[in-house]
Scaffold this active site. Structure first.
Site, PDB file in Angstrom:
ATOM      1  N   GLY A  68      61.880  67.469  52.908  1.00 39.45           N
ATOM      2  CA  GLY A  68      60.766  68.083  53.638  1.00 39.45           C
ATOM      3  C   GLY A  68      60.094  69.095  52.747  1.00 39.45           C
ATOM      4  O   GLY A  68      60.680  69.562  51.761  1.00 39.45           O
ATOM      5  N   ARG A 103      47.723  51.540  60.845  1.00 34.59           N
ATOM      6  CA  ARG A 103      46.733  50.459  60.951  1.00 34.59           C
ATOM      7  C   ARG A 103      47.390  49.171  60.478  1.00 34.59           C
ATOM      8  O   ARG A 103      48.290  49.195  59.651  1.00 34.59           O
ATOM      9  CB  ARG A 103      45.520  50.757  60.074  1.00 34.59           C
ATOM     10  CG  ARG A 103      44.778  51.978  60.542  1.00 34.59           C
ATOM     11  CD  ARG A 103      43.657  52.363  59.589  1.00 34.59           C
ATOM     12  NE  ARG A 103      42.979  53.515  60.128  1.00 34.59           N
ATOM     13  CZ  ARG A 103      42.021  53.463  61.042  1.00 34.59           C
ATOM     14  NH1 ARG A 103      41.593  52.292  61.479  1.00 34.59           N
ATOM     15  NH2 ARG A 103      41.468  54.553  61.513  1.00 34.59           N
ATOM     16  N   ALA A 139      59.215  69.676  40.441  1.00 39.02           N
ATOM     17  CA  ALA A 139      60.320  69.345  39.528  1.00 39.02           C
ATOM     18  C   ALA A 139      60.245  70.170  38.251  1.00 39.02           C
ATOM     19  O   ALA A 139      59.157  70.443  37.738  1.00 39.02           O
ATOM     20  CB  ALA A 139      60.300  67.862  39.204  1.00 39.02           C
ATOM     21  N   GLU A 157      55.679  51.728  57.191  1.00 44.37           N
ATOM     22  CA  GLU A 157      55.866  53.116  57.651  1.00 44.37           C
ATOM     23  C   GLU A 157      54.777  53.490  58.656  1.00 44.37           C
ATOM     24  O   GLU A 157      53.608  53.202  58.437  1.00 44.37           O
ATOM     25  CB  GLU A 157      55.826  54.048  56.437  1.00 44.37           C
ATOM     26  CG  GLU A 157      56.030  55.505  56.799  1.00 44.37           C
ATOM     27  CD  GLU A 157      56.153  56.391  55.568  1.00 44.37           C
ATOM     28  OE1 GLU A 157      56.925  56.059  54.646  1.00 44.37           O
ATOM     29  OE2 GLU A 157      55.460  57.419  55.536  1.00 44.37           O
ATOM     30  N   HIS A 204      62.636  58.938  59.854  1.00 50.11           N
ATOM     31  CA  HIS A 204      62.708  59.856  58.720  1.00 50.11           C
ATOM     32  C   HIS A 204      63.368  61.120  59.243  1.00 50.11           C
ATOM     33  O   HIS A 204      63.163  61.517  60.386  1.00 50.11           O
ATOM     34  CB  HIS A 204      61.308  60.214  58.204  1.00 50.11           C
ATOM     35  CG  HIS A 204      60.596  59.072  57.552  1.00 50.11           C
ATOM     36  ND1 HIS A 204      59.707  59.247  56.525  1.00 50.11           N
ATOM     37  CD2 HIS A 204      60.636  57.735  57.781  1.00 50.11           C
ATOM     38  CE1 HIS A 204      59.223  58.070  56.142  1.00 50.11           C
ATOM     39  NE2 HIS A 204      59.772  57.138  56.902  1.00 50.11           N
ATOM     40  N   THR A 256      57.810  58.452  60.411  1.00 53.00           N
ATOM     41  CA  THR A 256      57.905  59.753  59.746  1.00 53.00           C
ATOM     42  C   THR A 256      58.242  60.849  60.749  1.00 53.00           C
ATOM     43  O   THR A 256      58.151  60.679  61.967  1.00 53.00           O
ATOM     44  CB  THR A 256      56.584  60.153  59.041  1.00 53.00           C
ATOM     45  OG1 THR A 256      55.582  60.325  60.042  1.00 53.00           O
ATOM     46  CG2 THR A 256      56.162  59.104  58.035  1.00 53.00           C
ATOM     47  N   LYS A 271      71.193  61.419  44.280  1.00 46.67           N
ATOM     48  CA  LYS A 271      71.032  60.966  45.669  1.00 46.67           C
ATOM     49  C   LYS A 271      71.621  59.560  45.820  1.00 46.67           C
ATOM     50  O   LYS A 271      72.236  59.239  46.828  1.00 46.67           O
ATOM     51  CB  LYS A 271      69.543  60.975  46.069  1.00 46.67           C
ATOM     52  CG  LYS A 271      68.947  62.381  46.188  1.00 46.67           C
ATOM     53  CD  LYS A 271      67.587  62.395  46.888  1.00 46.67           C
ATOM     54  CE  LYS A 271      66.446  62.006  46.002  1.00 46.67           C
ATOM     55  NZ  LYS A 271      65.105  62.313  46.619  1.00 46.67           N
ATOM     56  N   HIS A 311      57.824  64.694  41.023  1.00 51.23           N
ATOM     57  CA  HIS A 311      57.612  65.575  42.173  1.00 51.23           C
ATOM     58  C   HIS A 311      56.958  66.872  41.699  1.00 51.23           C
ATOM     59  O   HIS A 311      57.346  67.415  40.653  1.00 51.23           O
ATOM     60  CB  HIS A 311      58.959  65.869  42.851  1.00 51.23           C
ATOM     61  CG  HIS A 311      58.833  66.663  44.109  1.00 51.23           C
ATOM     62  ND1 HIS A 311      58.976  68.026  44.143  1.00 51.23           N
ATOM     63  CD2 HIS A 311      58.546  66.287  45.374  1.00 51.23           C
ATOM     64  CE1 HIS A 311      58.799  68.453  45.397  1.00 51.23           C
ATOM     65  NE2 HIS A 311      58.547  67.412  46.157  1.00 51.23           N
ATOM     66  N   ALA A 351      67.370  67.062  49.330  1.00 50.53           N
ATOM     67  CA  ALA A 351      67.634  65.812  50.036  1.00 50.53           C
ATOM     68  C   ALA A 351      69.057  65.333  49.748  1.00 50.53           C
ATOM     69  O   ALA A 351      69.704  64.727  50.603  1.00 50.53           O
ATOM     70  CB  ALA A 351      66.613  64.754  49.632  1.00 50.53           C
TER      71      ALA A 351
HETATM   72  P1  FAD Z   1      64.474  66.310  46.872  1.00 50.41           P
HETATM   73  O1  FAD Z   1      65.015  64.994  46.418  1.00 50.41           O
HETATM   74  O2  FAD Z   1      65.446  67.315  47.364  1.00 50.41           O
HETATM   75  O3  FAD Z   1      63.604  66.900  45.685  1.00 50.41           O
HETATM   76  C1  FAD Z   1      62.776  68.033  45.896  1.00 50.41           C
HETATM   77  C2  FAD Z   1      62.532  68.786  44.591  1.00 50.41           C
HETATM   78  O4  FAD Z   1      63.711  69.475  44.206  1.00 50.41           O
HETATM   79  C3  FAD Z   1      62.178  67.893  43.395  1.00 50.41           C
HETATM   80  O5  FAD Z   1      61.247  68.580  42.611  1.00 50.41           O
HETATM   81  C4  FAD Z   1      63.495  67.744  42.655  1.00 50.41           C
HETATM   82  O6  FAD Z   1      63.281  67.521  41.273  1.00 50.41           O
HETATM   83  C5  FAD Z   1      64.128  69.083  42.924  1.00 50.41           C
HETATM   84  N1  FAD Z   1      65.603  69.056  43.019  1.00 50.41           N
HETATM   85  C6  FAD Z   1      66.366  68.126  43.645  1.00 50.41           C
HETATM   86  N2  FAD Z   1      67.667  68.453  43.561  1.00 50.41           N
HETATM   87  C7  FAD Z   1      67.733  69.638  42.885  1.00 50.41           C
HETATM   88  C8  FAD Z   1      68.792  70.493  42.480  1.00 50.41           C
HETATM   89  N3  FAD Z   1      70.076  70.200  42.761  1.00 50.41           N
HETATM   90  N4  FAD Z   1      68.484  71.633  41.811  1.00 50.41           N
HETATM   91  C9  FAD Z   1      67.193  71.931  41.533  1.00 50.41           C
HETATM   92  N5  FAD Z   1      66.131  71.143  41.870  1.00 50.41           N
HETATM   93  C10 FAD Z   1      66.415  70.010  42.540  1.00 50.41           C
HETATM   94  N6  FAD Z   1      58.012  64.743  54.418  1.00 50.41           N
HETATM   95  C11 FAD Z   1      58.175  65.045  55.746  1.00 50.41           C
HETATM   96  O7  FAD Z   1      58.118  66.211  56.128  1.00 50.41           O
HETATM   97  N7  FAD Z   1      58.367  64.065  56.678  1.00 50.41           N
HETATM   98  C12 FAD Z   1      58.464  62.752  56.342  1.00 50.41           C
HETATM   99  O8  FAD Z   1      58.648  61.889  57.211  1.00 50.41           O
HETATM  100  C13 FAD Z   1      58.331  62.400  54.954  1.00 50.41           C
HETATM  101  N8  FAD Z   1      58.427  61.106  54.542  1.00 50.41           N
HETATM  102  C14 FAD Z   1      58.354  60.803  53.204  1.00 50.41           C
HETATM  103  C15 FAD Z   1      58.548  59.472  52.805  1.00 50.41           C
HETATM  104  C16 FAD Z   1      58.494  59.141  51.445  1.00 50.41           C
HETATM  105  C17 FAD Z   1      58.731  57.684  51.055  1.00 50.41           C
HETATM  106  C18 FAD Z   1      58.205  60.129  50.478  1.00 50.41           C
HETATM  107  C19 FAD Z   1      58.070  59.752  49.029  1.00 50.41           C
HETATM  108  C20 FAD Z   1      58.014  61.452  50.869  1.00 50.41           C
HETATM  109  C21 FAD Z   1      58.106  61.806  52.224  1.00 50.41           C
HETATM  110  N9  FAD Z   1      57.976  63.139  52.665  1.00 50.41           N
HETATM  111  C22 FAD Z   1      58.097  63.442  54.004  1.00 50.41           C
HETATM  112  C23 FAD Z   1      57.655  64.209  51.709  1.00 50.41           C
HETATM  113  C24 FAD Z   1      58.910  64.949  51.166  1.00 50.41           C
HETATM  114  O9  FAD Z   1      59.557  65.641  52.207  1.00 50.41           O
HETATM  115  C25 FAD Z   1      58.412  65.923  50.090  1.00 50.41           C
HETATM  116  O10 FAD Z   1      57.915  65.221  48.991  1.00 50.41           O
HETATM  117  C26 FAD Z   1      59.402  67.007  49.666  1.00 50.41           C
HETATM  118  O11 FAD Z   1      58.666  67.991  48.962  1.00 50.41           O
HETATM  119  C27 FAD Z   1      60.506  66.505  48.752  1.00 50.41           C
HETATM  120  O12 FAD Z   1      61.389  65.734  49.437  1.00 50.41           O
HETATM  121  P2  FAD Z   1      62.556  64.916  48.670  1.00 50.41           P
HETATM  122  O13 FAD Z   1      63.367  64.265  49.716  1.00 50.41           O
HETATM  123  O14 FAD Z   1      61.998  64.099  47.596  1.00 50.41           O
HETATM  124  O15 FAD Z   1      63.377  66.155  48.044  1.00 50.41           O
END
Ligand code: FAD
Length: 286
Positions: free
Chosen positions: A109, A269, A149, A18, A78, A49, A162, A146, A122
């Site tokens: 996000g 890096r 959560a 990444e 991303h 990202t 997902k 998370h 997501a």
């Molecule tokens: P989700 O899967 O939507 O989950 C978010 C929260 O909502 C969780 O607490 C989950 O339990 C809860 N949730 C999910 N579905 C529901 C539902 N139906 N009802 C109620 N609650 C629910 N951020 C960036 O801005 N740019 C990036 O490029 C980026 N890259 C990343 C790469 C990786 C590998 C990781 C692990 C994280 C990255 N992030 C990035 C951070 C990410 O955007 C944050 O962690 C964000 O807060 C959650 O994203 P998610 O896709 O996990 O969300």
């Protein structure tokens, strides 16, 4: 024993790397040097990202294009859903597909302060992408849960949703407690999640910064790590060696536990990631 079992695994390991868009000219040079240094390791894919709310999507896209042109690697942008309307997201997805991009890391996000739009997850983005085209989709997973959560179980069920919506793999938030990853992987299997839960490996060269990030991300820093970085605030060289050593130990245990896919948070890096891949038996392919 660990080194012995790794030798047997040679050739079976998949890695992905990444990167993030560089913020200035020096960082730009470092980014491309790193990409070119790591490319011969033939990662399964590399990802770039995207900073939600910073309008840098075009930069993410142009880096992805350039990586493909210069290295021939699969490069995945991303994409975050929180900062765009569904119509905008569909347009971006179509544009990516028309430009030959087949792999996307789909994320919600982070929620901006004062945010008032209806909830977006997501999961919604995964569904939307799959409606546009048959993308290969990676999603995020959280071995230590998370921060927003409702519960660990709820978090796990949302991950499952997902995957059921079409995600091809989950990449984890970084972690340092290998057992928490292994327990999480077991729990994923127990609820019927059938895709790879790819551990996200972060070699920690800046421990102070990690300490700040850890609370926000809900990632535990084990006591032994404090001890390892003790007295190294002004000693980058030793910190790098310690970082490599910790990450090498982690990947050795993980591969012994059957993990075959590793995702590296390179922080643009190459040295540490290259060395850690080397210990996993990953060698340059000409
Ligand atoms: P989700 O899967 O939507 O989950 C978010 C929260 O909502 C969780 O607490 C989950 O339990 C809860 N949730 C999910 N579905 C529901 C539902 N139906 N009802 C109620 N609650 C629910 N951020 C960036 O801005 N740019 C990036 O490029 C980026 N890259 C990343 C790469 C990786 C590998 C990781 C692990 C994280 C990255 N992030 C990035 C951070 C990410 O955007 C944050 O962690 C964000 O807060 C959650 O994203 P998610 O896709 O996990 O969300």
């Amino acid at each position: 024993h660990l080194n012995h079992s790794l030798a047997e695994l040679n050739g079976n390991i998949n890695v992905s790397f990444e990167f993030f868009p560089a913020k200035n000219e020096n960082m730009e040079t470092m980014l491309w040097d790193s990409i070119h240094r790591l490319a011969p390791l033939k990662p399964k894919f590399v990802s770039v990202t995207y900073g939600a709310n910073s309008g840098e999507r075009d930069r993410t896209h142009s880096i992805v294009k350039r990586i493909r042109n210069e290295t021939g690697l699969i490069a995945a942008p991303h994409l975050t859903g929180i900062d765009a309307t569904p119509d905008e997201l569909r347009e971006i997805a179509r544009d990516y597909w028309d430009n030959g991009i087949r792999n996307i890391v789909a994320l919600r996000g982070d929620i901006p302060a004062g945010y008032t739009k209806p909830p977006f997850y997501a999961l919604d983005l995964v569904k939307l992408l799959k409606e546009v085209a048959d993308f290969d989709i990676s999603v995020a997973a959280y071995p230590e849960v998370h921060p927003e959560a409702k519960s660990a179980q709820a978090d796990l069920i949302y991950l499952k949703q997902k995957v059921e919506a079409g995600a091809n793999r989950a990449i984890t938030q970084f972690f340092f407690d290998v057992d928490s990853y292994l327990r999480f992987r077991d729990r994923c299997v127990a609820v019927g999640i059938e895709v790879e839960i790819v551990p996200g490996i972060l070699p920690v060269t800046n421990f102070k910064q990690l300490q700040k990030m850890a609370t926000l991300t809900n990632v535990k820093i084990p006591g032994w790590m404090n001890k390892m970085y003790e007295g190294l605030d002004n000693d980058q060289t030793t910190r790098n060696l310690v970082a490599a050593s910790i990450a090498m130990d982690m990947v050795k245990i993980l591969s012994k536990e059957g993990v075959k896919d590793f995702h590296f948070y390179t922080l643009n890096r190459s040295e540490l990631t290259y060395a850690i891949c080397h210990t996993l038996g990953v060698r340059p392919v000409s």
